[in-house]
Design a protein around this motif. Structure first.
Motif, PDB file in Angstrom:
ATOM      1  N   ARG A   1      -6.667   3.228 -15.807  1.00 18.70           N
ATOM      2  CA  ARG A   1      -6.630   2.630 -14.463  1.00 18.70           C
ATOM      3  C   ARG A   1      -5.307   1.922 -14.193  1.00 18.70           C
ATOM      4  N   LEU A   2      -4.597   1.500 -15.232  1.00 16.69           N
ATOM      5  CA  LEU A   2      -3.304   0.837 -15.033  1.00 16.69           C
ATOM      6  C   LEU A   2      -2.316   1.738 -14.301  1.00 16.69           C
ATOM      7  N   LEU A   3      -2.526   3.051 -14.422  1.00 16.82           N
ATOM      8  CA  LEU A   3      -1.629   4.018 -13.779  1.00 16.82           C
ATOM      9  C   LEU A   3      -1.853   4.087 -12.275  1.00 16.82           C
ATOM     10  N   ASP A   4      -2.908   3.416 -11.774  1.00 16.00           N
ATOM     11  CA  ASP A   4      -3.148   3.345 -10.326  1.00 16.00           C
ATOM     12  C   ASP A   4      -2.277   2.276  -9.667  1.00 16.00           C
ATOM     13  N   LEU A   5      -1.665   1.426 -10.485  1.00 12.71           N
ATOM     14  CA  LEU A   5      -0.833   0.351  -9.945  1.00 12.71           C
ATOM     15  C   LEU A   5       0.500   0.903  -9.435  1.00 12.71           C
ATOM     16  N   PRO A   6       1.133   0.221  -8.476  1.00 10.22           N
ATOM     17  CA  PRO A   6       2.452   0.660  -8.002  1.00 10.22           C
ATOM     18  C   PRO A   6       3.454   0.748  -9.151  1.00 10.22           C
ATOM     19  N   GLU A   7       4.427   1.624  -8.997  1.00  8.51           N
ATOM     20  CA  GLU A   7       5.414   1.868 -10.044  1.00  8.51           C
ATOM     21  C   GLU A   7       6.134   0.586 -10.458  1.00  8.51           C
ATOM     22  N   SER A   8       6.444  -0.279  -9.488  1.00  7.56           N
ATOM     23  CA  SER A   8       7.171  -1.519  -9.797  1.00  7.56           C
ATOM     24  C   SER A   8       6.370  -2.418 -10.736  1.00  7.56           C
TER      25      SER A   8
ATOM     26  N   GLN B   1      -7.189  -4.527  -3.593  1.00 11.30           N
ATOM     27  CA  GLN B   1      -7.186  -3.152  -3.086  1.00 11.30           C
ATOM     28  C   GLN B   1      -5.863  -2.751  -2.447  1.00 11.30           C
ATOM     29  N   ASN B   2      -5.170  -3.707  -1.836  1.00 10.48           N
ATOM     30  CA  ASN B   2      -3.945  -3.412  -1.092  1.00 10.48           C
ATOM     31  C   ASN B   2      -2.736  -3.399  -2.027  1.00 10.48           C
ATOM     32  N   ASN B   3      -1.968  -2.305  -2.006  1.00 14.39           N
ATOM     33  CA  ASN B   3      -0.812  -2.187  -2.901  1.00 14.39           C
ATOM     34  C   ASN B   3       0.240  -3.245  -2.647  1.00 14.39           C
ATOM     35  N   GLU B   4       0.477  -3.572  -1.371  1.00 10.36           N
ATOM     36  CA  GLU B   4       1.494  -4.569  -1.049  1.00 10.36           C
ATOM     37  C   GLU B   4       1.083  -5.945  -1.577  1.00 10.36           C
TER      38      GLU B   4
END
Length: 293
Positions: free
Chosen positions: A167-174, A196-199
């Motif tokens: 699931r860690l791979l669902d996080l934004p690249e940064s 839930q929100n990437n920003e």
């Protein structure tokens, strides 16, 4: 090896492959270090330079205490006769120490088994960072068609651990880069995944970095943050708005949220976490308006 045999027994069990010690010794040889090609499926991507130097000095003094594992290459016409299965750090350190021949266990192995062995060795030695480990588990599932339950049994970790890792791979690249660099921990990352929100995920990661929050501190912070950032049921989710948010993020270098409800009333929130960052945002606004606000 019987197909039903699981790799969770550990690396030592795999190496012996139910053979006795005598047969294991028969495949232990000193081979030319230049004949060994690196494992193309090596799950570990980063090697600590200081730790590698320490191992290099140890090998110079004491020699290699544990053999590496190699398999004969399928392409003997090349200048490499073996492919490394396990022991890349030992191989690199031995090269740096000026070793010409290295002690190695030579065994026949499939590409699938090579990758499994490389993962097991690194997991058991805690050599992989959380993102490398997650990528390795994902590859076992996608390329070798293993379920999370099967990966769990082979690696020797519970299925929830495998699932949470991937699931860690669902996080934004940064954020993944911050995890790889050990700026934030896997514990921090799992809490960020509750957002839930990437920003907002990126915003929280920046706060962790700047305020040096512990996992316990982050838990307390998120209780307040999630209440303050609760989504209004009347808020319209518009892909054009998301695109604008992304543009603002590129301009200001921080998270930006545009909220517009069904009555076309809303607000823009630009987040900052220090006076310096606030002044930087003001300067960017001035430069886009001829030096004036």
């Amino acid at each position: 090896m019987n197909k039903k045999t699981r790799l969770g027994r550990g690396l030592d069990a795999l190496l012996t492959n139910n053979e006795n010690l005598q047969s294991l010794q028969e495949v232990l040889q000193n081979i030319d270090i230049e004949l060994i090609a690196p494992n193309p499926n090596q799950p570990r991507k980063k090697f600590n330079k200081e730790e590698l130097l320490t191992l290099t000095e140890s090998i110079k003094i004491h020699g290699l205490l544990q053999p590496i594992i190699v398999t004969p290459t399928k392409y003997p016409s090349t200048d490499k006769k073996y492919i490394l299965i396990a022991g890349e750090r030992r191989l690199r350190a031995s090269k740096q120490a000026g070793v010409k021949k290295i002690q190695a266990i030579i065994r026949d192995s499939t590409e699938n088994k090579n990758f499994e062995l490389a993962i097991i060795e690194n997991v058991q030695r805690e050599n992989l960072n959380p993102i490398e480990e997650a990528l390795a588990f994902k590859k076992l599932g996608e390329k070798y068609h293993l379920t999370q339950e099967e990966i769990s049994k082979q690696i020797g970790k519970s299925r929830p651990v495998i699932a949470n890792s991937i699931r860690l791979l669902d996080l934004p690249e940064s954020i993944q880069q911050l995890i790889e660099s050990n700026v934030i921990s896997a514990g921090h990352a799992r809490l960020i995944l509750s957002i839930q929100n990437n920003e907002q995920q990126i915003e929280v990661a920046q706060i962790i970095q700047k305020k040096k929050l512990s996992v316990r501190d982050l838990e307390k912070f998120l209780l307040i943050f999630n209440k303050e950032n609760k989504i209004d049921k009347n808020t319209v989710v518009d892909p054009d708005i998301n695109a604008l948010e992304s543009e603002f993020i590129k301009i200001f270098g921080t998270s930006v949220k545009i909220n517009i409800n069904k009555k076309n009333i809303g607000n823009i929130r630009i987040n900052f976490h220090s006076i310096d960052e606030f002044e930087g945002i003001l300067e960017k606004m001035k430069s886009s308006n001829g030096g004036k606000l």
